[in-house]
Write a protein that holds these residues in place. Structure first.
Motif, PDB file in Angstrom:
ATOM      1  N   HIS A 147      29.974  -4.557  -7.253  1.00  0.00           N
ATOM      2  CA  HIS A 147      29.539  -5.904  -6.861  1.00  0.00           C
ATOM      3  C   HIS A 147      30.605  -6.636  -6.034  1.00  0.00           C
ATOM      4  O   HIS A 147      30.851  -7.832  -6.221  1.00  0.00           O
ATOM      5  N   ALA A 148      31.264  -5.890  -5.142  1.00  0.00           N
ATOM      6  CA  ALA A 148      32.327  -6.489  -4.327  1.00  0.00           C
ATOM      7  C   ALA A 148      31.758  -7.489  -3.329  1.00  0.00           C
ATOM      8  O   ALA A 148      30.653  -7.318  -2.808  1.00  0.00           O
ATOM      9  N   GLN A 149      32.537  -8.535  -3.077  1.00  0.00           N
ATOM     10  CA  GLN A 149      32.172  -9.499  -2.032  1.00  0.00           C
ATOM     11  C   GLN A 149      32.574  -8.918  -0.675  1.00  0.00           C
ATOM     12  O   GLN A 149      33.452  -8.059  -0.588  1.00  0.00           O
ATOM     13  N   THR A 150      31.977  -9.437   0.373  1.00  0.00           N
ATOM     14  CA  THR A 150      32.389  -9.026   1.722  1.00  0.00           C
ATOM     15  C   THR A 150      33.665  -9.774   2.089  1.00  0.00           C
ATOM     16  O   THR A 150      33.764 -10.990   1.877  1.00  0.00           O
ATOM     17  N   ASP A 151      34.625  -9.034   2.611  1.00  0.00           N
ATOM     18  CA  ASP A 151      35.934  -9.603   2.948  1.00  0.00           C
ATOM     19  C   ASP A 151      35.943 -10.063   4.414  1.00  0.00           C
ATOM     20  O   ASP A 151      35.970  -9.235   5.320  1.00  0.00           O
ATOM     21  N   PHE A 152      35.948 -11.364   4.619  1.00  0.00           N
ATOM     22  CA  PHE A 152      36.085 -11.901   5.974  1.00  0.00           C
ATOM     23  C   PHE A 152      37.511 -12.394   6.224  1.00  0.00           C
ATOM     24  O   PHE A 152      37.788 -12.953   7.277  1.00  0.00           O
ATOM     25  N   LEU A 153      38.390 -12.205   5.250  1.00  0.00           N
ATOM     26  CA  LEU A 153      39.759 -12.721   5.395  1.00  0.00           C
ATOM     27  C   LEU A 153      40.661 -11.725   6.121  1.00  0.00           C
ATOM     28  O   LEU A 153      41.226 -12.049   7.171  1.00  0.00           O
ATOM     29  N   MET A 154      40.785 -10.509   5.598  1.00  0.00           N
ATOM     30  CA  MET A 154      41.708  -9.552   6.236  1.00  0.00           C
ATOM     31  C   MET A 154      41.234  -9.143   7.624  1.00  0.00           C
ATOM     32  O   MET A 154      42.044  -9.133   8.559  1.00  0.00           O
ATOM     33  N   PRO A 155      39.937  -8.801   7.817  1.00  0.00           N
ATOM     34  CA  PRO A 155      39.516  -8.455   9.184  1.00  0.00           C
ATOM     35  C   PRO A 155      39.755  -9.613  10.151  1.00  0.00           C
ATOM     36  O   PRO A 155      40.174  -9.409  11.291  1.00  0.00           O
ATOM     37  N   TYR A 156      39.525 -10.826   9.673  1.00  0.00           N
ATOM     38  CA  TYR A 156      39.733 -12.005  10.528  1.00  0.00           C
ATOM     39  C   TYR A 156      41.216 -12.168  10.878  1.00  0.00           C
ATOM     40  O   TYR A 156      41.576 -12.360  12.053  1.00  0.00           O
ATOM     41  N   LEU A 157      42.082 -12.095   9.874  1.00  0.00           N
ATOM     42  CA  LEU A 157      43.512 -12.270  10.151  1.00  0.00           C
ATOM     43  C   LEU A 157      44.038 -11.152  11.056  1.00  0.00           C
ATOM     44  O   LEU A 157      44.862 -11.403  11.940  1.00  0.00           O
ATOM     45  N   ARG A 158      43.565  -9.937  10.854  1.00  0.00           N
ATOM     46  CA  ARG A 158      43.999  -8.836  11.735  1.00  0.00           C
ATOM     47  C   ARG A 158      43.603  -9.137  13.183  1.00  0.00           C
ATOM     48  O   ARG A 158      44.383  -8.943  14.115  1.00  0.00           O
ATOM     49  N   TYR A 159      42.402  -9.631  13.362  1.00  0.00           N
ATOM     50  CA  TYR A 159      41.888  -9.925  14.720  1.00  0.00           C
ATOM     51  C   TYR A 159      42.687 -11.067  15.347  1.00  0.00           C
ATOM     52  O   TYR A 159      43.055 -11.022  16.529  1.00  0.00           O
ATOM     53  N   VAL A 160      42.947 -12.093  14.553  1.00  0.00           N
ATOM     54  CA  VAL A 160      43.687 -13.263  15.048  1.00  0.00           C
ATOM     55  C   VAL A 160      45.113 -12.869  15.449  1.00  0.00           C
ATOM     56  O   VAL A 160      45.589 -13.236  16.529  1.00  0.00           O
ATOM     57  N   PHE A 161      45.805 -12.114  14.577  1.00  0.00           N
ATOM     58  CA  PHE A 161      47.178 -11.722  14.914  1.00  0.00           C
ATOM     59  C   PHE A 161      47.195 -10.772  16.119  1.00  0.00           C
ATOM     60  O   PHE A 161      48.092 -10.861  16.961  1.00  0.00           O
ATOM     61  N   ALA A 162      46.210  -9.891  16.206  1.00  0.00           N
ATOM     62  CA  ALA A 162      46.152  -8.997  17.374  1.00  0.00           C
ATOM     63  C   ALA A 162      45.994  -9.805  18.661  1.00  0.00           C
ATOM     64  O   ALA A 162      46.539  -9.438  19.706  1.00  0.00           O
ATOM     65  N   THR A 163      45.282 -10.901  18.587  1.00  0.00           N
ATOM     66  CA  THR A 163      45.080 -11.752  19.769  1.00  0.00           C
ATOM     67  C   THR A 163      46.419 -12.209  20.349  1.00  0.00           C
ATOM     68  O   THR A 163      46.571 -12.316  21.566  1.00  0.00           O
ATOM     69  N   VAL A 164      47.390 -12.485  19.496  1.00  0.00           N
ATOM     70  CA  VAL A 164      48.688 -12.960  19.993  1.00  0.00           C
ATOM     71  C   VAL A 164      49.700 -11.823  20.138  1.00  0.00           C
ATOM     72  O   VAL A 164      50.864 -12.065  20.449  1.00  0.00           O
TER      73      VAL A 164
END
Ligand SMILES: Cc1cc2nc3c(=O)[nH]c(=O)nc-3n(C[C@H](O)[C@H](O)[C@H](O)COP(=O)(O)O)c2cc1C
Length: 208
Positions: free
Chosen positions: A149-166
């Motif tokens: 019953h895991a939740q979907t993780d929007f935190l790590m994929p989001y942070l990876r994408y944001v840091f990759a942007t810079v």
């Protein structure tokens, strides 16, 4: 000397699990790396503003057109970006709020991820302007992001994408899960956290 930028985002103080986890990482790093300097950026003690009209205008205009007033709008953003540039490694200690980063951390991101300052706009898309370095994300969540019953993780994929942007691509995560399920569950989360920290020596090999 090694410099660590530690960004803390929980609105809670001593009761915060992500802050406690972050302190364990800093302690491990301090023991392993001589002369560790830590820049603390506490987003609860000193909340950051949301982008307002003045910031948006100053952020989007060409640098050559900026007046002193425009530069003043960007001063806080400059301070935060310089803290990031000064860091050999970055530790983010954060709660999960509604499956992703809390708004306090989102405000930090909005001030740090800036066109023609930390990323360049090109016909091929955004290209990061910062040197790569390692980032470790300590996240605390009331429920679980793996197992049944895991939740979907929007935190790590989001942070990876944001840091990759810079331009920052070495982003790892370590979780404190099920913090809302009682004292035994919290104790288990920290036991697992300590084991994982010892096994992976997160950040240490990357800054030592
Ligand atoms: C506004 C809010 C939203 C939350 N959303 C989630 C969520 O989506 N998933 C989850 O597992 N826990 C959620 N929680 C619980 C927190 O992640 C949990 O209490 C965690 O320990 C908070 O980190 P802290 O102890 O460092 O403050 C939420 C808590 C708050 C206050």
């Amino acid at each position: 000397m090694t410099t660590l930028l530690h960004v803390t985002a929980s609105p809670r103080d001593d009761r915060s699990h992500s802050r406690r986890g972050g302190r364990l990482v800093v302690a491990q790093l301090g023991e392993a790396v001589g002369g560790l300097r830590v820049i603390e950026r506490d987003l609860a003690a000193t909340p950051l503003p949301h982008p307002d009209a003045g910031f948006v205008e100053a952020s989007l205009m060409p640098d050559a057109d900026r007046t002193a007033a425009h530069r003043a709008e960007l001063a806080l953003s400059e301070t935060l970006i310089r803290e990031l540039e000064a860091a050999d490694a970055v530790l983010i200690s954060t709660p999960v709020h509604n499956y992703t980063v809390p708004s306090a951390l989102k405000a930090w991101i909005d001030l740090v991820v800036r066109p023609e300052r930390t990323f360049r706009r090109t016909p091929m898309g955004k290209v990061g302007m910062l040197a790569d370095r390692s980032v470790l994300v300590v996240s605390a969540s009331g429920g679980n992001f793996d197992g049944a019953h895991a939740q979907t993780d929007f935190l790590m994929p989001y942070l990876r994408y944001v840091f990759a942007t810079v331009g920052i691509h070495q982003v790892e995560g370590i979780r404190l899960q099920n913090t809302a399920r009682g004292a035994d569950s919290v104790a288990q989360a920290f036991e697992r956290f300590r084991q994982e920290l010892a096994a992976r020596m997160l950040l240490v090999p990357l800054v030592a």
